[in-house]
Design an enzyme around this catalytic site. Structure first.
Site, PDB file in Angstrom:
ATOM      1  N   GLY A 271      14.320   0.837   5.258  1.00  0.00           N
ATOM      2  CA  GLY A 271      12.877   0.516   5.333  1.00  0.00           C
ATOM      3  C   GLY A 271      12.223   0.103   4.028  1.00  0.00           C
ATOM      4  O   GLY A 271      11.007   0.028   3.962  1.00  0.00           O
TER       5      GLY A 271
ATOM      6  N   ASP B  96      -4.973  25.345   6.813  1.00  0.00           N
ATOM      7  CA  ASP B  96      -4.289  24.161   7.334  1.00  0.00           C
ATOM      8  C   ASP B  96      -5.317  23.326   8.095  1.00  0.00           C
ATOM      9  O   ASP B  96      -6.048  23.881   8.933  1.00  0.00           O
ATOM     10  CB  ASP B  96      -3.171  24.650   8.273  1.00  0.00           C
ATOM     11  CG  ASP B  96      -2.220  23.550   8.648  1.00  0.00           C
ATOM     12  OD1 ASP B  96      -2.688  22.508   9.160  1.00  0.00           O
ATOM     13  OD2 ASP B  96      -1.019  23.726   8.433  1.00  0.00           O
TER      14      ASP B  96
ATOM     15  N   TYR C 267       5.894   7.152   8.759  1.00  0.00           N
ATOM     16  CA  TYR C 267       4.848   7.489   7.781  1.00  0.00           C
ATOM     17  C   TYR C 267       3.740   6.423   7.806  1.00  0.00           C
ATOM     18  O   TYR C 267       2.549   6.732   7.978  1.00  0.00           O
ATOM     19  CB  TYR C 267       5.461   7.612   6.379  1.00  0.00           C
ATOM     20  CG  TYR C 267       4.430   7.668   5.291  1.00  0.00           C
ATOM     21  CD1 TYR C 267       3.493   8.698   5.258  1.00  0.00           C
ATOM     22  CD2 TYR C 267       4.366   6.676   4.302  1.00  0.00           C
ATOM     23  CE1 TYR C 267       2.516   8.739   4.261  1.00  0.00           C
ATOM     24  CE2 TYR C 267       3.403   6.713   3.310  1.00  0.00           C
ATOM     25  CZ  TYR C 267       2.474   7.747   3.296  1.00  0.00           C
ATOM     26  OH  TYR C 267       1.511   7.779   2.326  1.00  0.00           O
TER      27      TYR C 267
ATOM     28  N   ARG D 244       7.830  -3.180  -7.167  1.00  0.00           N
ATOM     29  CA  ARG D 244       6.663  -2.426  -6.718  1.00  0.00           C
ATOM     30  C   ARG D 244       5.534  -2.550  -7.728  1.00  0.00           C
ATOM     31  O   ARG D 244       5.753  -2.839  -8.901  1.00  0.00           O
ATOM     32  CB  ARG D 244       7.014  -0.925  -6.571  1.00  0.00           C
ATOM     33  CG  ARG D 244       8.074  -0.627  -5.514  1.00  0.00           C
ATOM     34  CD  ARG D 244       7.523  -0.789  -4.110  1.00  0.00           C
ATOM     35  NE  ARG D 244       8.511  -0.519  -3.072  1.00  0.00           N
ATOM     36  CZ  ARG D 244       9.347  -1.428  -2.571  1.00  0.00           C
ATOM     37  NH1 ARG D 244       9.327  -2.672  -3.015  1.00  0.00           N
ATOM     38  NH2 ARG D 244      10.191  -1.109  -1.618  1.00  0.00           N
TER      39      ARG D 244
ATOM     40  N   THR E  31      -2.008   3.791   2.743  1.00  0.00           N
ATOM     41  CA  THR E  31      -0.808   3.394   2.004  1.00  0.00           C
ATOM     42  C   THR E  31      -0.442   1.932   2.232  1.00  0.00           C
ATOM     43  O   THR E  31      -0.730   1.373   3.302  1.00  0.00           O
ATOM     44  CB  THR E  31       0.379   4.273   2.465  1.00  0.00           C
ATOM     45  OG1 THR E  31       1.590   3.741   1.945  1.00  0.00           O
ATOM     46  CG2 THR E  31       0.513   4.286   3.980  1.00  0.00           C
TER      47      THR E  31
ATOM     48  N   ILE F 142      -1.885  13.835  -6.065  1.00  0.00           N
ATOM     49  CA  ILE F 142      -3.071  12.984  -6.238  1.00  0.00           C
ATOM     50  C   ILE F 142      -4.348  13.805  -6.031  1.00  0.00           C
ATOM     51  O   ILE F 142      -5.314  13.692  -6.795  1.00  0.00           O
ATOM     52  CB  ILE F 142      -3.009  11.756  -5.307  1.00  0.00           C
ATOM     53  CG1 ILE F 142      -1.726  10.964  -5.611  1.00  0.00           C
ATOM     54  CG2 ILE F 142      -4.233  10.869  -5.492  1.00  0.00           C
ATOM     55  CD1 ILE F 142      -1.393   9.887  -4.602  1.00  0.00           C
TER      56      ILE F 142
END
Ligand code: UDP
Length: 323
Positions: free
Chosen positions: A283, A50, A140, A220, A116, A11
């Site tokens: 999940g 990083d 996550y 989804r 998300t 993305i």
């Protein structure tokens, strides 16, 4: 100048290209742990750094006049997060905290954050609104929700304004077919079905056909990456115009089942896809569909590619070229 953290990823690399096409100057930071240098548009400046490295990050902030940050740098595989939560808390939460510390120290007060739909967990209703309950069912989603909460308190204390964008299922590729979705290993549905259509895998495995949906497979809300990135640019512009912080869903408000996706890929690519039913993946909620009205009204988000066949075609064109 706009700083894109994670600009070498799927993305992020689309965001870099679209920002440059809108005449923004772009600086990319990426540690290339899951991204690829070749994904980064050559018009952007790139540092292999990083975000957890405060000194290096701070140097970059001191060297350039940064107006705002788009933050894509994160690990994002749900199953991996269940197996290795430490990695997710360290990269996602600590990394973001470090980035925010740098922003605070250098007085950079605007950030667009990649969140998300996983923050919602198992939704009580669909379509999901931003004010609905957030009870993530995996590390996550927990890390992304934790960062949203950090952002809220950093705004309160340090005046860092944020727009958090809760992505539903992102898919497709830029129309140039020069950048696309490349994960190693690939775990996402549309790229895997395309690989199966291209004969790179023998079977497409459906993770569960006993969900509470019309055909038993998960539903989804798939959004084209170009539309998703357009919404980021709208969010960025809103922040640059001194808006308050906010949170938006990004999806089309329309759902497709796993079986429907396989059927459409088979149609668009004109191939026969062999399917096997596997057990459920941990999940996975039955249905995730966004209510995108807040983004449509506030951000003036106008989806251009709300067409499953186009999403699949654009992903397929990229796969044929690169894989
Ligand atoms: N899925 C599947 N087979 C695969 C990969 C995914 O049946 O090989 C299903 C998965 O269980 C989920 C949907 O496809 O219901 C979308 O999964 P993906 O990993 O693409 O995105 P997620 O919803 O996890 O963000």
């Amino acid at each position: 100048m706009i700083l894109v953290c994670g600009g070498a990823g799927y993305i992020g690399s689309h965001a870099v290209k679209q920002l440059l096409d809108c005449n923004y100057k772009v600086l990319v930071i990426d540690n290339l742990s899951t991204g690829y240098k070749e994904n980064i548009d050559s018009r952007a400046l790139f540092y292999n750094v990083d975000i957890r490295d405060f000194k290096e990050l701070d140097n970059i902030f001191k060297m350039h006049k940064i107006d705002a940050v788009l933050h894509f740098a994160a690990n994002s595989i749900v199953s991996e997060s269940v197996k290795d939560p430490y990695k997710y808390y360290e990269n996602n939460v600590l990394g973001s905290l470090n980035l925010l510390k740098c922003m605070k120290n250098n007085n950079i007060l605007k950030i667009v954050f990649s969140s998300t739909a996983a923050v919602y967990g198992n939704p009580k209703r669909v379509p999901i609104e931003e004010t609905d309950e957030t009870i993530p069912t995996n590390p996550y989603g927990e890390t992304k929700l934790a960062i949203e909460k950090i952002l809220k308190w950093f705004d309160n204390a340090y005046n860092i304004k944020y727009i958090s964008l809760r992505y539903f299922n992102v898919a497709g590729a830029d129309k140039s077919a020069n950048i696309g979705e490349m994960h190693n290993p690939e775990t996402h549905l549309i790229p895997l079905v395309i690989k199966t259509a291209l004969g790179e895998r023998e079977y497409m495995y459906i993770f569960g056909d006993d969900y509470n949906t019309f055909d038993g497979t998960c539903i989804r809300d798939y959004i084209h990456v170009t539309d998703l990135v357009d919404a980021h640019i709208l969010a960025l512009e809103k922040l640059l115009n001194n808006s308050e912080s906010n949170i938006y869903n990004l999806g089309y408000g329309e759902g497709f089942s796993v079986k429907q996706i396989i059927e459409r890929v088979s149609y668009v690519t004109n191939s026969n896809i062999k399917v096997k039913i596997e057990k459920r993946r941990d999940g996975d909620p039955d249905i995730l569909i966004a209510n995108p009205n807040k983004a449509i009204n506030d951000l003036r988000f106008k989806p251009k590619y709300n067409d499953l066949d186009y999403i699949i075609k654009s992903a397929f064109n990229w796969h044929k070229k690169f894989i």
